[in-house]
Design a protein around this motif. Structure first.
Motif, PDB file in Angstrom:
ATOM      1  N   ASP A  12       3.282  -2.133   6.697  1.00 32.78           N
ATOM      2  CA  ASP A  12       3.878  -1.227   5.708  1.00 32.78           C
ATOM      3  C   ASP A  12       4.976  -1.837   5.306  1.00 32.78           C
ATOM      4  OD1 ASP A  12       4.374   1.864   5.580  1.00 32.78           O
ATOM      5  OD2 ASP A  12       6.388   1.417   6.530  1.00 32.78           O
ATOM      6  N   THR A  13       5.608  -2.856   5.390  1.00 34.64           N
ATOM      7  CA  THR A  13       6.678  -3.868   4.852  1.00 34.64           C
ATOM      8  C   THR A  13       5.928  -4.228   3.436  1.00 34.64           C
ATOM      9  OG1 THR A  13       7.950  -4.224   6.571  1.00 34.64           O
ATOM     10  CG2 THR A  13       8.164  -5.521   4.776  1.00 34.64           C
ATOM     11  N   ALA A  17       6.973  -2.771  -0.328  1.00 33.32           N
ATOM     12  CA  ALA A  17       7.588  -3.951  -1.378  1.00 33.32           C
ATOM     13  C   ALA A  17       6.530  -3.962  -2.565  1.00 33.32           C
ATOM     14  CB  ALA A  17       7.509  -5.433  -0.325  1.00 33.32           C
ATOM     15  N   LEU A  18       5.176  -3.916  -2.526  1.00 26.30           N
ATOM     16  CA  LEU A  18       4.167  -3.866  -3.407  1.00 26.30           C
ATOM     17  C   LEU A  18       4.415  -2.521  -4.269  1.00 26.30           C
ATOM     18  CD1 LEU A  18       1.107  -5.476  -1.793  1.00 26.30           C
ATOM     19  CD2 LEU A  18       2.762  -6.606  -3.499  1.00 26.30           C
ATOM     20  N   ASN A  19       4.200  -1.337  -3.590  1.00 23.45           N
ATOM     21  CA  ASN A  19       4.339  -0.195  -4.268  1.00 23.45           C
ATOM     22  C   ASN A  19       5.712  -0.114  -5.229  1.00 23.45           C
ATOM     23  OD1 ASN A  19       2.003   0.618  -3.578  1.00 23.45           O
ATOM     24  ND2 ASN A  19       2.873   2.023  -1.868  1.00 23.45           N
ATOM     25  N   THR A  20       6.999  -0.673  -4.429  1.00 15.11           N
ATOM     26  CA  THR A  20       8.266  -0.511  -5.222  1.00 15.11           C
ATOM     27  C   THR A  20       8.385  -1.327  -6.141  1.00 15.11           C
ATOM     28  OG1 THR A  20       9.209   0.295  -2.853  1.00 15.11           O
ATOM     29  CG2 THR A  20      10.619  -0.877  -4.662  1.00 15.11           C
ATOM     30  N   LEU A  21       7.674  -2.433  -6.087  1.00 15.82           N
ATOM     31  CA  LEU A  21       7.856  -3.344  -7.445  1.00 15.82           C
ATOM     32  C   LEU A  21       6.787  -2.833  -8.428  1.00 15.82           C
ATOM     33  CD1 LEU A  21       8.335  -6.065  -8.608  1.00 15.82           C
ATOM     34  CD2 LEU A  21       6.187  -6.947  -7.456  1.00 15.82           C
ATOM     35  N   GLN A  99      13.915  -5.769  11.379  1.00 15.13           N
ATOM     36  CA  GLN A  99      13.147  -5.276  10.288  1.00 15.13           C
ATOM     37  C   GLN A  99      12.256  -6.420   9.967  1.00 15.13           C
ATOM     38  OE1 GLN A  99      13.518  -2.276   8.512  1.00 15.13           O
ATOM     39  NE2 GLN A  99      14.941  -1.729  10.248  1.00 15.13           N
ATOM     40  N   TRP A 100      10.883  -6.109   9.510  1.00 11.00           N
ATOM     41  CA  TRP A 100       9.923  -7.146   9.086  1.00 11.00           C
ATOM     42  C   TRP A 100      10.560  -7.469   7.608  1.00 11.00           C
ATOM     43  CZ3 TRP A 100       7.017  -9.859  11.814  1.00 11.00           C
ATOM     44  CH2 TRP A 100       6.551  -9.214  13.068  1.00 11.00           C
TER      45      TRP A 100
END
Length: 104
Positions: A12-13, A17-21, A99-100
Motif C-alpha cells: 500500500d505504501t 507513493a506511485l499514485n501520488t507521484l 510506518q512503511w
C-alpha cells in the motif's frame, strides 16, 4: 498500480507513493520515502513529468519480509508506454515509527 492493497502494508505504501507521484503533489509523494538526500523532493519533482509520460503501469508480483517484519522487499513489473514486455522492479522498505517507508 494494478494490484489491490491493504492499508498499512508495504504494498500500500508503494501504491500510494506511485499514485501520488503520478497524479498528485511531489511533496506528498516524498513523504513515502526514507532518503538521506538534502534535495530529494526537488530530484523527485525533476522526474515527475518523465514518470507520467513513460509509465503505463506497475504490478507487484511478490513481497518478502525479514524475520521480525520490519523490512520488506517488493518485486514486480514496470510496464512502460510503447513497450511489449515489462521491466523488473524492486523496492526495499523499512518500518520506521510504525510506518512503511521506501528506502532510497
Amino acid at each position: 498500480m494494478t494490484n489491490p492493497t491493504e492499508a498499512g502494508t508495504p504494498e500500500d505504501t508503494v501504491k500510494k507513493a506511485l499514485n501520488t507521484l503520478y497524479y498528485g503533489d511531489v511533496k506528498d509523494a516524498a513523504g513515502y520515502y526514507q532518503v538521506d538526500m538534502a534535495n530529494f523532493e526537488q530530484e523527485l519533482a525533476n522526474t515527475q513529468s518523465a514518470f507520467q509520460q513513460t509509465v503505463d503501469g506497475v504490478t507487484i508480483t511478490d513481497t518478502t519480509y525479514n524475520d521480525d517484519k520490519t523490512r520488506a522487499t517488493i518485486t514486480g513489473e514496470l510496464m512502460l508506454k510503447g513497450q511489449s514486455d515489462p521491466a523488473p522492479l524492486t523496492y526495499q522498505l523499512q518500518k520506521i515509527d510504525g510506518q512503511w517507508k521506501i528506502l532510497g
